[in-house]
Design a protein around this motif. Structure first.
Motif, short mmCIF file in Angstrom:
data_model
loop_
_atom_site.label_atom_id
_atom_site.label_comp_id
_atom_site.label_asym_id
_atom_site.label_seq_id
_atom_site.Cartn_x
_atom_site.Cartn_y
_atom_site.Cartn_z
N MET A 195 -9.04 -33.47 44.84
CA MET A 195 -9.02 -34.86 45.30
C MET A 195 -7.56 -35.15 45.62
O MET A 195 -6.68 -34.76 44.87
CB MET A 195 -9.50 -35.82 44.21
N HIS A 196 -7.33 -35.77 46.72
CA HIS A 196 -5.96 -36.11 47.10
C HIS A 196 -5.84 -37.62 47.02
O HIS A 196 -6.71 -38.34 47.51
CB HIS A 196 -5.66 -35.60 48.51
N TYR A 256 -7.29 -25.61 59.23
CA TYR A 256 -6.92 -24.80 58.08
C TYR A 256 -6.12 -25.57 57.03
O TYR A 256 -6.43 -25.53 55.84
CB TYR A 256 -6.13 -23.56 58.52
N ALA A 257 -5.11 -26.31 57.48
CA ALA A 257 -4.24 -27.00 56.53
C ALA A 257 -5.02 -28.01 55.68
O ALA A 257 -4.83 -28.09 54.46
CB ALA A 257 -3.10 -27.70 57.27
N LEU A 258 -5.90 -28.76 56.31
CA LEU A 258 -6.68 -29.76 55.57
C LEU A 258 -7.72 -29.10 54.67
O LEU A 258 -7.93 -29.53 53.54
CB LEU A 258 -7.34 -30.73 56.54
N CYS A 259 -8.36 -28.04 55.16
CA CYS A 259 -9.31 -27.29 54.32
C CYS A 259 -8.61 -26.74 53.09
O CYS A 259 -9.16 -26.78 51.98
CB CYS A 259 -9.94 -26.14 55.10
N LYS A 260 -7.41 -26.24 53.29
CA LYS A 260 -6.64 -25.67 52.18
C LYS A 260 -6.18 -26.77 51.21
O LYS A 260 -6.29 -26.63 49.99
CB LYS A 260 -5.43 -24.92 52.74
N LEU A 261 -5.67 -27.87 51.76
CA LEU A 261 -5.18 -28.98 50.94
C LEU A 261 -6.29 -29.57 50.06
O LEU A 261 -6.09 -29.82 48.88
CB LEU A 261 -4.60 -30.08 51.84
N LEU A 262 -7.48 -29.76 50.65
CA LEU A 262 -8.60 -30.34 49.90
C LEU A 262 -9.45 -29.27 49.21
O LEU A 262 -10.32 -29.60 48.42
CB LEU A 262 -9.47 -31.19 50.82
#
Length: 186
Positions: free
Chosen positions: A139-140, A174-180
């Motif tokens: 969760m961000h 990719y960046a958002l998939c990785k971040l979340l």
């Protein structure tokens, strides 16, 4: 997804008597307007409301077979959802959906973390009959998954292969998939 496939979204809210156009609601409207992917949006504020909405979907909606994705937007901790201050485990949710989600994808927004081990994931899939369960490992505090959810749903328009859909999602975001920490259990 074909024109006759839908998303069924159930969002937990503090009080169902007070309508508020949430971010999820607005993103589903955008998905319909921009990509022609229709959805049914319902709210619940208790486990009874969740059961009632599920019952209406299963027994009163003649288009149930056309709902490919069941989208759950609910707060929670760990593998629990929170409704009206009460916590319900992923196992309890599986039993609520027992045998009723054959071939469906159950997708949790990042309002709660989905962190299943292999046994928990298999239990959920076996009990519900679902094709897959997906969600996020993080969760961000300032980033909602609703935009990534919308992209995930739109990928079903042209493809039905879960692995290819997830690969495409990771390629494009990719960046958002990785971040979340996007996760899919199937």
């Amino acid at each position: 997804m074909d024109y006759d496939k839908f998303i069924y979204c159930l969002e937990a809210v503090p009080d169902i008597e007070i309508f508020r156009a949430t971010e999820v609601y607005k993103n589903l409207e955008k998905l319909a307007a921009e990509q022609g992917i229709d959805s049914i949006y319902k709210v619940c504020d208790s486990i009874e409301g969740l059961e009632e909405s599920l019952g209406a979907l299963l027994y009163e909606d003649h288009n149930f077979k056309n709902y490919e994705i069941i989208y759950l937007v609910m707060q929670g901790k760990g593998n629990n959802i929170c409704l009206n201050g009460y916590y319900y485990s992923i196992e309890e949710i599986a039993e609520l959906f027992e045998g009723k989600m054959k071939g469906k994808i159950i997708h949790f927004a990042n309002a709660k973390i989905l962190d299943l081990n292999d046994d928990e994931a298999q239990y959920f899939l076996d009990i519900t009959g679902a094709r897959a369960i997906s969600g996020y490992g993080h969760m961000h505090p300032t980033i909602s998954s609703s935009n990534l959810d919308r992209v995930f749903f739109s990928l079903f328009e042209d493809d039905d292969n879960l692995v290819e859909i997830v690969e495409t999602l990771h390629e494009k975001h990719y960046a958002l998939c990785k971040l979340l920490d996007f996760r899919l259990y199937y």
